[in-house]
Design an enzyme around this catalytic site. Structure first.
Site, PDB file in Angstrom:
ATOM      1  N   CYS A  97       0.809  -1.226   0.000  1.00  0.00           N
ATOM      2  CA  CYS A  97       0.000   0.000   0.000  1.00  0.00           C
ATOM      3  C   CYS A  97       0.839   1.272   0.000  1.00  0.00           C
ATOM      4  O   CYS A  97       0.578   2.202  -0.770  1.00  0.00           O
ATOM      5  CB  CYS A  97      -0.938  -0.003   1.201  1.00  0.00           C
ATOM      6  SG  CYS A  97      -0.150  -0.485   2.740  1.00  0.00           S
ATOM      7  N   HIS A 130      -2.985   6.439   4.446  1.00  0.00           N
ATOM      8  CA  HIS A 130      -1.553   6.561   4.728  1.00  0.00           C
ATOM      9  C   HIS A 130      -1.075   7.929   4.228  1.00  0.00           C
ATOM     10  O   HIS A 130      -1.452   8.362   3.147  1.00  0.00           O
ATOM     11  CB  HIS A 130      -0.764   5.492   3.966  1.00  0.00           C
ATOM     12  CG  HIS A 130      -0.901   4.109   4.513  1.00  0.00           C
ATOM     13  ND1 HIS A 130      -1.543   3.805   5.698  1.00  0.00           N
ATOM     14  CD2 HIS A 130      -0.448   2.920   4.019  1.00  0.00           C
ATOM     15  CE1 HIS A 130      -1.479   2.494   5.905  1.00  0.00           C
ATOM     16  NE2 HIS A 130      -0.843   1.934   4.903  1.00  0.00           N
TER      17      HIS A 130
END
Lengths: 345, 345
Positions: free
Chosen positions: A133, A253
């Site tokens: 990710c 994130h």
């Protein structure tokens, strides 16, 4: 291996996980031409029901025979499940899009972010790996800059959400968040990593460890960012150093990224113009109106958001920026579905 | 200006703030030779009572006459209060230790971290500036490395706690932390900065803005780190670039720091040995036992903690590390009290 373009039989392994559910949602939302979607998980979860847009999906146990007649199998149930079942799926004619780290660094397996290296899909042998990710959002944001100006070097410090560690990590944050006044007494059972020996509270804390440590002193998460970036950019010489850090954020994130270009004659405006050419990348960068990406607002969105773009004060080839994206979407489920879409184009 | 070594009359301006209270606690805990400690604040807070180790301190309104007979005045009530009253205090014979940014970059005012540049105290003219919290912990950790091996360059990304924005920011995090399930509806009134036009939730979020923006695209907090580091190290040539970020942590700033040395022949062990020579700096660095600094465990501690020390994968002079300290203690109150202790040595 050619894939017909409609009436596909699809399987999702890891159907009850944070990413598996998002893959199903994205397939439905983006009207992926699936005739059937089989939801697979462990024996323990078999029989449970998942409802998306009014339709029921009953979870089945994953066995080798699950993949009979399947055209595309998404794997997102941990590396060992992929190791056990991916080849069984390929043997039965499926193309596997694997969201674990099991095959990412295998030289003969493409590691794909469609906006960056879709051409790699031409060389697959049944398995395609979906990158980590934190890597995906960074390479997507940097792709056009690299193509246009060349990037020698990347130094990244991450600010990663707990959902990257799975649905149980979200539960852990939820319980701990109620205990601010007694925060030093919080009991932790999962983070930084279920397989780590020690666990630390994540609420009101920052943990500079994601995944386990390598003997180099870097964590596996950091090494993933460093190695996967080279593979996706097909550039062994690009220098990448990462510090990966977990925070009390549910989803999204963030990354503080420093890059050095091959040229000295590039302006912030040039960087912005380049970034804008990549589909799915959105610039949110206006200090005068306090516009910059934040994970709370990136959650649930497909895009990669970039802001705080500015020149390094002394290095004429250096730029800093702030990159945020939903780690479960572009960082995982969406990218996997985009790979499938690319395959049937 | 010479200071007698005992029976000092001390004043704390900003007595009801997060840092003011910690200054009082540290003075008492460290048995600072104070004959009296006068607690000063705004008119609004006058009359309120602060109790430390069973002793009552009644808060008084700050007026120029408050500083009659005062030997040392700690200021921690915001830049404008320091601008208004610091010279009044000096005029009346006090030495001012100022914890705001009001005078930090004035060429004739020393900016002091005692472990790094205590010798600067010899040239003060009544006012001594205490650096920004995020700067103090970084220069304290890097001081011995710089002295021994030379540092050309620093790139730092911070992970800063809300208490750096004052007691009200802690309240804001406390209320917001109960609202995880409705996190996108959270109302924010203070962060990133009381004086900013827009406010964003800090719980379950990350805000890449601390203080206001400069026209350069850097925030004032980032510029503080960049400029103060040069001044404290007395090195105009050292390259410093900062990205400053606020997180849902109560107390304890963390920093992901990259440095480049003047030499290629330095090992991680050499870096550790150098760091250990600085009083008050503690190495917590053992990946095999998951030992690294975290803010939840640094809160309430005087030390600066350093871990995750590792070589850059490609740059032979480059090292990465993770620096954590209590932003209210070494980052503010403790450093101010240490300056006072140094003055009466």
């Amino acid at each position: 291996m050619e894939l017909k373009k409609q009436d596909l039989n699809v399987a999702i392994v890891g159907a009850t996980g944070a990413v598996g559910g998002k893959i199903l949602e994205k397939l439905v939302e983006r009207q992926f031409p699936a005739k059937s979607i089989k939801m697979l998980a462990s024996k323990r979860s078999a029989g449970s029901k998942i409802i998306v847009e009014g339709k029921n999906y009953i979870v089945e146990e994953t066995v080798p025979e699950s993949f009979e007649g399947i055209d595309i199998a998404f794997f997102s149930a941990g590396g060992s499940i992929s190791q056990t079942f991916a080849h069984e799926a390929v043997k039965r004619g499926a193309i596997v899009i694997d969201n674990t780290s099991a095959f990412r660094m295998d030289a003969d397996i493409p590691l794909v972010v469609p906006e960056v290296n879709a051409d790699e899909l031409n060389r697959h042998n049944g398995i395609i790996a979906n990158p980590n990710c934190s890597t995906i959002q960074m390479v997507t944001a940097l792709k056009a800059i690299k193509e246009k100006f060349g990037i020698n070097r990347i130094i990244v410090s991450t600010y990663q959400a707990v959902s990257g560690a799975g649905a149980e990590a979200i539960e852990e944050l939820s319980e701990q968040s109620l205990q601010m006044d007694s925060r030093t007494d919080i009991k932790a059972v999962l983070l930084p990593s279920a397989s780590a020996e020690k666990h630390y509270p994540i609420a009101f804390n920052v943990i500079p460890q994601i995944d386990l440590f390598d003997e180099s002193g870097y964590t596996l998460e950091e090494l993933k960012m460093m190695n996967e970036t080279k593979k996706i950019f097909a550039d062994e010489k690009i220098a990448v150093a990462a510090t990966c850090v977990r925070l009390p954020v549910v989803t999204g994130h963030s990354e503080s990224v420093y890059i050095e270009l091959n040229r000295e004659d590039v302006s912030v405006e040039d960087i912005r113009s380049a970034i804008k050419t990549t589909p799915g990348v959105v610039i949110q960068d206006d200090p005068s109106s306090q516009l910059y990406p934040m994970p709370l607002y990136a959650e649930g969105k497909d895009e990669v958001f970039v802001g705080r773009i500015r020149k390094d004060p002394t290095q004429p080839t250096g730029f800093h920026m702030w990159i945020v994206s939903d780690n479960l979407l572009k960082g995982a489920a969406l990218n996997s579905v985009q790979i499938a879409e690319e395959l049937i184009k």
